[in-house]
Write a protein that holds these residues in place. Structure first.
Motif, PDB file in Angstrom:
ATOM      1  N   SER A 157       0.841  -1.193   0.000  1.00 12.99           N
ATOM      2  CA  SER A 157       0.000   0.000   0.000  1.00 12.99           C
ATOM      3  C   SER A 157       0.873   1.238   0.000  1.00 12.99           C
ATOM      4  CB  SER A 157      -0.916   0.013   1.226  1.00 12.99           C
ATOM      5  OG  SER A 157      -0.152   0.102   2.426  1.00 12.99           O
ATOM      6  N   GLN A 158       0.286   2.334  -0.438  1.00 16.36           N
ATOM      7  CA  GLN A 158       0.955   3.621  -0.404  1.00 16.36           C
ATOM      8  C   GLN A 158      -0.027   4.647   0.167  1.00 16.36           C
ATOM      9  OE1 GLN A 158       4.488   4.374  -2.188  1.00 16.36           O
ATOM     10  NE2 GLN A 158       4.278   2.520  -0.978  1.00 16.36           N
ATOM     11  N   LEU A 159       0.467   5.510   1.017  1.00 16.03           N
ATOM     12  CA  LEU A 159      -0.359   6.510   1.673  1.00 16.03           C
ATOM     13  C   LEU A 159      -0.162   7.871   1.008  1.00 16.03           C
ATOM     14  CD1 LEU A 159       0.344   5.433   5.355  1.00 16.03           C
ATOM     15  CD2 LEU A 159      -1.649   4.870   3.960  1.00 16.03           C
ATOM     16  N   ILE A 160      -1.271   8.559   0.764  1.00 10.82           N
ATOM     17  CA  ILE A 160      -1.218   9.893   0.188  1.00 10.82           C
ATOM     18  C   ILE A 160      -1.240  10.889   1.342  1.00 10.82           C
ATOM     19  CG2 ILE A 160      -2.194  11.425  -1.548  1.00 10.82           C
ATOM     20  CD1 ILE A 160      -1.460   8.474  -2.433  1.00 10.82           C
ATOM     21  N   VAL A 161      -0.176  11.648   1.492  1.00 12.97           N
ATOM     22  CA  VAL A 161      -0.043  12.540   2.641  1.00 12.97           C
ATOM     23  C   VAL A 161       0.092  13.993   2.191  1.00 12.97           C
ATOM     24  CG1 VAL A 161       0.944  10.812   4.196  1.00 12.97           C
ATOM     25  CG2 VAL A 161       2.459  12.102   2.696  1.00 12.97           C
ATOM     26  N   ILE A 162      -0.349  14.897   3.047  1.00 16.39           N
ATOM     27  CA  ILE A 162      -0.258  16.327   2.778  1.00 16.39           C
ATOM     28  C   ILE A 162       0.176  17.033   4.056  1.00 16.39           C
ATOM     29  CG2 ILE A 162      -2.717  16.704   3.314  1.00 16.39           C
ATOM     30  CD1 ILE A 162      -2.706  18.930   1.161  1.00 16.39           C
ATOM     31  N   ASN A 163       0.968  18.070   3.907  1.00 15.58           N
ATOM     32  CA  ASN A 163       1.375  18.880   5.049  1.00 15.58           C
ATOM     33  C   ASN A 163       0.135  19.453   5.723  1.00 15.58           C
ATOM     34  OD1 ASN A 163       1.918  21.885   5.966  1.00 15.58           O
ATOM     35  ND2 ASN A 163       3.841  20.769   6.238  1.00 15.58           N
ATOM     36  N   GLU A 164      -0.008  19.260   7.029  1.00 14.90           N
ATOM     37  CA  GLU A 164      -1.227  19.650   7.731  1.00 14.90           C
ATOM     38  C   GLU A 164      -1.451  21.165   7.717  1.00 14.90           C
ATOM     39  OE1 GLU A 164      -4.738  19.374  10.176  1.00 14.90           O
ATOM     40  OE2 GLU A 164      -3.741  18.136   8.657  1.00 14.90           O
ATOM     41  N   GLU A 165      -0.401  21.937   7.854  1.00 11.29           N
ATOM     42  CA  GLU A 165      -0.561  23.395   7.819  1.00 11.29           C
ATOM     43  C   GLU A 165      -1.067  23.833   6.450  1.00 11.29           C
ATOM     44  OE1 GLU A 165       2.083  27.471   8.560  1.00 11.29           O
ATOM     45  OE2 GLU A 165       2.936  25.485   8.981  1.00 11.29           O
ATOM     46  N   ARG A 166      -0.537  23.206   5.402  1.00 15.67           N
ATOM     47  CA  ARG A 166      -1.001  23.521   4.051  1.00 15.67           C
ATOM     48  C   ARG A 166      -2.476  23.155   3.892  1.00 15.67           C
ATOM     49  NH1 ARG A 166       1.087  26.813   0.722  1.00 15.67           N
ATOM     50  NH2 ARG A 166       3.048  26.043   1.571  1.00 15.67           N
ATOM     51  N   TRP A 167      -2.854  22.006   4.428  1.00 17.12           N
ATOM     52  CA  TRP A 167      -4.245  21.547   4.358  1.00 17.12           C
ATOM     53  C   TRP A 167      -5.181  22.550   5.049  1.00 17.12           C
ATOM     54  CZ3 TRP A 167      -7.432  18.038   2.222  1.00 17.12           C
ATOM     55  CH2 TRP A 167      -8.625  17.713   2.877  1.00 17.12           C
ATOM     56  N   GLN A 168      -4.790  23.028   6.201  1.00 18.36           N
ATOM     57  CA  GLN A 168      -5.637  23.938   6.955  1.00 18.36           C
ATOM     58  C   GLN A 168      -5.774  25.301   6.280  1.00 18.36           C
ATOM     59  OE1 GLN A 168      -7.571  23.125   9.365  1.00 18.36           O
ATOM     60  NE2 GLN A 168      -6.752  21.057   9.641  1.00 18.36           N
ATOM     61  N   LYS A 169      -4.836  25.650   5.429  1.00 21.24           N
ATOM     62  CA  LYS A 169      -4.904  26.928   4.719  1.00 21.24           C
ATOM     63  C   LYS A 169      -5.811  26.868   3.495  1.00 21.24           C
ATOM     64  CE  LYS A 169      -0.523  28.941   6.209  1.00 21.24           C
ATOM     65  NZ  LYS A 169       0.805  29.450   5.792  1.00 21.24           N
ATOM     66  N   LEU A 170      -6.196  25.662   3.088  1.00 27.67           N
ATOM     67  CA  LEU A 170      -7.142  25.538   1.989  1.00 27.67           C
ATOM     68  C   LEU A 170      -8.544  25.882   2.471  1.00 27.67           C
ATOM     69  CD1 LEU A 170      -5.987  22.131   0.412  1.00 27.67           C
ATOM     70  CD2 LEU A 170      -5.382  24.433  -0.353  1.00 27.67           C
ATOM     71  N   SER A 171      -9.378  26.355   1.572  1.00 29.76           N
ATOM     72  CA  SER A 171     -10.766  26.625   1.935  1.00 29.76           C
ATOM     73  C   SER A 171     -11.510  25.301   2.087  1.00 29.76           C
ATOM     74  CB  SER A 171     -11.434  27.471   0.853  1.00 29.76           C
ATOM     75  OG  SER A 171     -11.645  26.701  -0.331  1.00 29.76           O
ATOM     76  N   GLY A 172     -12.682  25.345   2.675  1.00 34.64           N
ATOM     77  CA  GLY A 172     -13.477  24.133   2.826  1.00 34.64           C
ATOM     78  C   GLY A 172     -13.778  23.486   1.481  1.00 34.64           C
ATOM     79  N   GLU A 173     -14.098  24.308   0.476  1.00 32.61           N
ATOM     80  CA  GLU A 173     -14.388  23.788  -0.858  1.00 32.61           C
ATOM     81  C   GLU A 173     -13.163  23.114  -1.458  1.00 32.61           C
ATOM     82  OE1 GLU A 173     -16.033  25.433  -5.197  1.00 32.61           O
ATOM     83  OE2 GLU A 173     -14.972  26.779  -3.828  1.00 32.61           O
ATOM     84  N   LYS A 222     -12.449  19.757   0.296  1.00 32.37           N
ATOM     85  CA  LYS A 222     -13.424  18.749  -0.126  1.00 32.37           C
ATOM     86  C   LYS A 222     -13.085  18.210  -1.514  1.00 32.37           C
ATOM     87  CE  LYS A 222     -18.397  18.041  -0.827  1.00 32.37           C
ATOM     88  NZ  LYS A 222     -19.750  18.677  -0.752  1.00 32.37           N
ATOM     89  N   ALA A 223     -12.707  19.099  -2.425  1.00 32.72           N
ATOM     90  CA  ALA A 223     -12.389  18.688  -3.791  1.00 32.72           C
ATOM     91  C   ALA A 223     -11.125  17.845  -3.841  1.00 32.72           C
ATOM     92  CB  ALA A 223     -12.233  19.916  -4.683  1.00 32.72           C
ATOM     93  N   LEU A 224     -10.109  18.237  -3.081  1.00 30.66           N
ATOM     94  CA  LEU A 224      -8.853  17.490  -3.069  1.00 30.66           C
ATOM     95  C   LEU A 224      -9.047  16.118  -2.446  1.00 30.66           C
ATOM     96  CD1 LEU A 224      -5.822  17.355  -3.615  1.00 30.66           C
ATOM     97  CD2 LEU A 224      -5.445  18.481  -1.398  1.00 30.66           C
ATOM     98  N   GLN A 225      -9.745  16.061  -1.308  1.00 32.01           N
ATOM     99  CA  GLN A 225     -10.004  14.777  -0.658  1.00 32.01           C
ATOM    100  C   GLN A 225     -10.775  13.840  -1.583  1.00 32.01           C
ATOM    101  OE1 GLN A 225      -9.347  13.413   2.868  1.00 32.01           O
ATOM    102  NE2 GLN A 225      -9.607  11.843   1.284  1.00 32.01           N
TER     103      GLN A 225
END
Length: 339
Positions: free
Chosen positions: A247-263, A266-269
């Motif tokens: 398996s491979q995990l798709i990871v994102i920097n949490e600070e970067r994630w929190q700076k994205l808007s809710g929309e 949702k689209a990236l997830q």
């Protein structure tokens, strides 16, 4: 040639540095506010022809980039932004936004997640996905974020790992006297012990030559990797042990994630999760095609009567006797969720 090589490497480093200096800082507003367009760097170690690239990473980028939500995903294959270990360090530092990583590599930072890569922990991709989507899987993802500063968006199937050698490997006893190449990481070396293999650590780039020269007698990888790296040219048997649900995990920097808007979040997830079944289909289609070619050509003996129960029982006995703490609790939860 030396001058050309040096110049190429220099250009590659400068290019990567330019990306990290510009693309990853092109963030406008935070939260639900919006602002300037966001550029997310999505790094990985795979060649452009690998299923993870064709049916995963590229699909995510195309999906997100095709929406008018102020986000552009820029992909960097072939370890352009560093090898696995250095990329995750760069991600947690905020220099890279997104990455594709195996849990054994991530376990160097957060040990419990390494359970996902343990031999026979999962009974196959269905079991992997069911566990990952369960409340226990959600708790693992939450704890991982809290400990590392990185968020796991989803898991993709990498393929079942099998043994190749110049003899059939049907049962644990067949590994006796065989020097088998395993990746040089704690989890993989523990897998070798659990299966009864004599592990030899060889750099991935040197596996073909090591097999050819007899430095090692065999190795283990998914079918597409065995074919892509031409290991079948220097190995006569591929034994379908299925000893690890890759398996491979798709990871994102949490600070970067929190700076994205809710929309945007949702689209990236959704793009990452929607790619999961397509990615698996690509992996399994490649596997079937390669096995068919080997059968038609008679170039490799495919051993499909491996005693997986014997291997699985041996591995479970080893891990229940060696694991402790959070790793043991998570391992028990994984095995309890089987079937």
């Amino acid at each position: 040639m030396p001058n050309t090589t040096h110049r190429t490497r220099t250009l590659a480093v400068l290019s990567a540095a330019a990306v990290l200096a510009t693309g990853c800082t092109a963030v406008g507003g935070s939260g639900d506010g919006g602002g300037d367009a966001v550029t997310l760097s999505f790094a990985n170690s795979y060649a452009t022809g690998h299923p993870h690239t064709r049916c995963g990473i590229r699909a995510v980028a195309d999906d997100v980039n095709g929406q008018d939500i102020g986000v552009e995903v820029e992909t960097f294959p072939n370890s352009e932004l560093g090898d696995d270990s250095s990329r995750f360090t760069s991600l947690t530092a905020g220099d890279i936004d997104m990455d594709v990583q195996g849990s054994s590599a991530l376990a160097e930072t957060y040990a419990p997640v390494g359970v996902l890569d343990m031999a026979y922990a999962f009974d196959g991709p269905d079991h992997l996905f069911e566990f990952f989507d369960s409340p226990t899987g959600d708790k693992l993802k939450e704890d991982f974020t809290a400990e590392t500063g990185a968020r796991i968006l989803d898991v993709w199937y990498f393929g079942m790992r099998h043994f190749s050698a110049n003899k059939a490997i049907r049962k644990p006893a067949d590994l006796a006297g065989q020097r088998i190449r395993f990746p040089d990481s704690k989890i993989y070396l523990e897998n070798a012990k659990a299966l009864g293999a004599d592990a030899t650590a060889v750099a991935f780039e040197e596996v073909y030559l090591s097999l050819q020269q007899g430095v090692v007698d065999g190795q283990e990888n998914p079918i597409p990797t065995i074919a892509e790296k031409s290991f079948d040219e220097v190995q006569s048997h591929v034994s379908l042990s299925g000893h690890q649900t890759g398996s491979q995990l798709i990871v994102i920097n949490e600070e970067r994630w929190q700076k994205l808007s809710g929309e945007q979040r949702k689209a990236l997830q959704k793009a990452v999760s929607d790619a999961r079944p397509e990615n698996r289909e690509c992996i399994e289609k490649d596997e079937a095609g390669i096995l068919g070619e080997w059968a038609d050509e008679g170039s490799v003996t495919v051993v499909d009567d491996v005693d997986r129960d014997a291997f699985s029982e041996k591995a479970e006995k080893y891990f229940t006797g060696s694991l402790s703490g959070e790793q043991r609790k998570l391992y028990d939860a994984v095995r309890a969720s089987a079937g």
